[in-house]
Scaffold this active site. Structure first.
Site, PDB file in Angstrom:
ATOM      1  N   PHE A 476     -17.039 -19.797  -7.444  1.00 57.48           N
ATOM      2  CA  PHE A 476     -18.007 -19.109  -6.638  1.00 57.48           C
ATOM      3  C   PHE A 476     -17.445 -19.402  -5.099  1.00 57.48           C
ATOM      4  O   PHE A 476     -18.365 -19.577  -4.255  1.00 57.48           O
ATOM      5  CB  PHE A 476     -19.309 -19.676  -6.606  1.00 57.48           C
ATOM      6  CG  PHE A 476     -19.874 -19.960  -8.003  1.00 57.48           C
ATOM      7  CD1 PHE A 476     -19.490 -18.971  -8.951  1.00 57.48           C
ATOM      8  CD2 PHE A 476     -20.213 -21.265  -8.611  1.00 57.48           C
ATOM      9  CE1 PHE A 476     -20.080 -18.998 -10.342  1.00 57.48           C
ATOM     10  CE2 PHE A 476     -20.761 -21.186  -9.809  1.00 57.48           C
ATOM     11  CZ  PHE A 476     -20.648 -20.160 -10.909  1.00 57.48           C
ATOM     12  N   HIS A 477     -16.207 -19.085  -4.927  1.00 54.36           N
ATOM     13  CA  HIS A 477     -15.564 -19.544  -3.171  1.00 54.36           C
ATOM     14  C   HIS A 477     -14.827 -18.087  -3.110  1.00 54.36           C
ATOM     15  O   HIS A 477     -13.854 -18.195  -2.413  1.00 54.36           O
ATOM     16  CB  HIS A 477     -14.741 -20.602  -3.283  1.00 54.36           C
ATOM     17  CG  HIS A 477     -15.340 -22.106  -3.836  1.00 54.36           C
ATOM     18  ND1 HIS A 477     -14.736 -23.148  -4.015  1.00 54.36           N
ATOM     19  CD2 HIS A 477     -16.742 -22.226  -3.756  1.00 54.36           C
ATOM     20  CE1 HIS A 477     -15.565 -24.074  -4.427  1.00 54.36           C
ATOM     21  NE2 HIS A 477     -16.685 -23.433  -4.088  1.00 54.36           N
ATOM     22  N   PRO A 478     -15.517 -16.890  -3.088  1.00 54.09           N
ATOM     23  CA  PRO A 478     -14.767 -15.624  -2.510  1.00 54.09           C
ATOM     24  C   PRO A 478     -14.647 -15.741  -1.115  1.00 54.09           C
ATOM     25  O   PRO A 478     -15.480 -15.867  -0.350  1.00 54.09           O
ATOM     26  CB  PRO A 478     -15.620 -14.666  -3.039  1.00 54.09           C
ATOM     27  CG  PRO A 478     -16.922 -14.843  -3.145  1.00 54.09           C
ATOM     28  CD  PRO A 478     -16.732 -16.303  -3.421  1.00 54.09           C
TER      29      PRO A 478
END
Length: 540
Positions: A476-478
């Site tokens: 969840f780190h775009p």
């Protein structure tokens, strides 16, 4: 939306901020501190008044909940053997800070020095450290690395799992040093993650930054209002068109519009406004207002490899939550003390280390969890187990996200392109080997760890990379889809101004030219601080 539908006049503001996530909430607070500046903050999601936002373990149920999450999915990813992943993004006041893992992690000093060296003055470690300190209310004493007077609470976790202490000792047995502080510039080591909580309750960006400011008469906060496009006059952005329950509206910006809609939302709004690569805009039938080929490109993310090991002789959440009595005990512990399993971040124990001798600094991050499940939102497994996730901190694979339609309600395409490079496949193979070595340390022998996922198999790079493709998922780190720089694919300059346009800045993780070596909430807050400084300097 009909192109003929009129937009009602919503008035004029000095600054219009799009997105009330980690960066947007900071901006709203800092900019409205000047009573002469009229600020409008627009959020597509609703209030964060939902129990699973505030009870820390609720992240398991917030992700995938349409009340709180945009519910995106990736395109099939070749490197993941054609699998498509759920791609959570917060659709709620506080943005992803309302559904994330609450881990406070800045990354490494060399990350920011790297940004500076790419032609972005003002973004080196010595430049951004004061910004991290400004917003931080750290549990320890104030020092050169940490602040104690900011709004963002950073606390130690309020639970204890003896089995995690044993994994930490096994890491030290491997030669990984104990770390007293992951956030001083070099995060190599093993320790417990600090978290954004207040006494066992999530402390999101809404609580930290909006609550102290929401009574200011010069700040207006809208929820349930989706920005559809920017308005332009020539090469100047003059406002936004948005829709809420009452219909279509146009808000004007006398000074600036700031996009803080995140690495997926920001490029979509740009493209729907005619700002982006002409071939992308042409494919969705949007006229080109300003050609900018880098919009939506350079998508980077941390792929986590969720290895699972069954154990015996120690408790995990799997067995504690297996019975009704166990669940009741967990609930009672939290109700009485705001501690125990319901107070836990999704990952408690962290390890930053090197996947092999060819790396000059930590290049992988472990998130070790005293639980196991098939996927977020799925039931816990019945027997005791640990999830030992490993992610490549600095992947070389890049992907893209783009609007697929002129209809703002259509979800964008997301292609993270994980494991597309030989370097990333090599690190993935080394990461699985590293996790196996960790769990095979003599210190853990008494717990008889048995690999469940991916399971025993060939040890060559090709086979392990294929296994990584089977078990890998987003952490969840775009970032990076409107990157900062002065090269042809850059979208913003070092002042966060969109190249070639006046009146428009971007302040969220999309501006990162390279992903940070850690979790992304703290850097998003820092970016909001930096943007606020830049806007105040430009309009003072």
């Amino acid at each position: 939306m009909s192109s003929a539908e009129p937009a009602a006049d919503f008035g004029s503001y000095d600054v219009v901020i799009v997105g009330a996530g980690s960066s947007g909430c900071v901006l709203a607070n800092r900019l409205s501190a000047d009573p002469r500046r009229r600020v409008l903050l627009i959020e597509a999601g609703r209030s964060d008044n939902h129990p699973w936002v505030h009870i820390p373990v609720g992240y398991l149920f917030a992700i995938g909940n349409p009340r709180l999450d945009w519910g995106f999915k990736t395109a099939p990813v070749p490197g993941l053997n054609g699998r498509s992943l759920l791609y959570p993004r917060g659709k709620v006041l506080g943005g992803c800070s309302s559904i994330n893992g609450m881990i406070y992690m800045r990354g490494q000093a060399q990350d920011y020095d790297g940004w500076r060296d790419l032609g972005n003055p003002g973004w080196g470690w010595s430049d951004v450290l004061p910004l991290f300190r400004r917003s931080e209310r750290h549990f320890g004493a104030a020092d050169a690395a940490h602040g104690t007077e900011g709004e963002l609470r950073v606390e130690q976790q309020r639970l204890h799992w003896p089995i995690l202490d044993e994994v930490a000792r096994a890491a030290q047995q491997m030669g990984i040093p104990e770390s007293a502080d992951f956030n001083a510039g070099d995060n190599e080591g093993v320790g417990y993650f600090p978290v954004n909580q207040r006494r066992g309750i999530r402390w999101n960006a809404r609580k930290a930054f909006l609550d102290p400011a929401r009574k200011r008469p010069n700040l207006r906060i809208l929820t349930g209002a989706q920005v559809l496009r920017l308005t332009l006059e020539g090469r100047r952005v003059t406002g936004v068109v948005f829709r809420d329950r009452s219909g279509l509206h146009h808000a004007r910006a006398g000074q600036e519009v700031v996009l803080s809609a995140g690495a997926i939302g920001t490029p979509q709004i740009l493209e729907l406004s005619g700002i982006g690569a002409p071939q992308i805009l042409g494919a969705i039938g949007v006229p080109v207002a300003h050609a900018l080929p880098g919009v939506g490109e350079n998508l980077q993310d941390h792929l986590q490899l969720r290895t699972i090991f069954a154990i015996s002789g120690a408790h995990t959440l799997n067995d504690r939550a297996r019975s009704l009595w166990g669940k009741a005990g967990i609930a009672l512990q939290y109700a009485l003390t705001q501690s125990g399993p319901m107070a836990m971040a999704p990952s408690q124990l962290g390890i930053f280390t090197r996947s092999g001798p060819g790396h000059n600094r930590a290049n992988i991050e472990y998130h070790v969890q005293p639980l196991s499940l098939d996927a977020f939102g799925q039931p816990l497994h019945k027997t005791p187990a640990l999830t030992v996730s490993v992610c490549n901190l600095r992947p070389t694979s890049t992907g893209a996200t783009h609007a697929v339609s002129a209809d703002p309600s259509a979800a964008p395409s997301i292609q993270p392109n994980y494991l597309a490079t030989e370097a990333d496949r090599s690190v993935a193979a080394d990461s699985i080997r590293h996790a196996r070595r960790l769990m095979a340390q003599p210190h853990l022998a008494r717990y008889a760890p048995t690999e469940v996922k991916p399971g025993p198999g060939p040890e060559d790079d090709e086979s392990l990379a294929k296994l990584a493709g089977e078990i890998g998922t987003t952490i969840f780190h775009p970032v990076g889809t409107a990157k900062m720089g002065d090269d042809p694919m850059a979208v913003v300059d070092a002042q966060l101004r969109v190249h070639g346009l006046a009146g428009l800045r971007i302040a969220d993780c999309s501006v990162m030219p390279q992903i940070v070596s850690g979790n992304t909430h703290a850097p998003a807050v820092m970016i909001g601080e930096r943007a606020a400084d830049l806007i105040r300097a430009a309009t003072s």
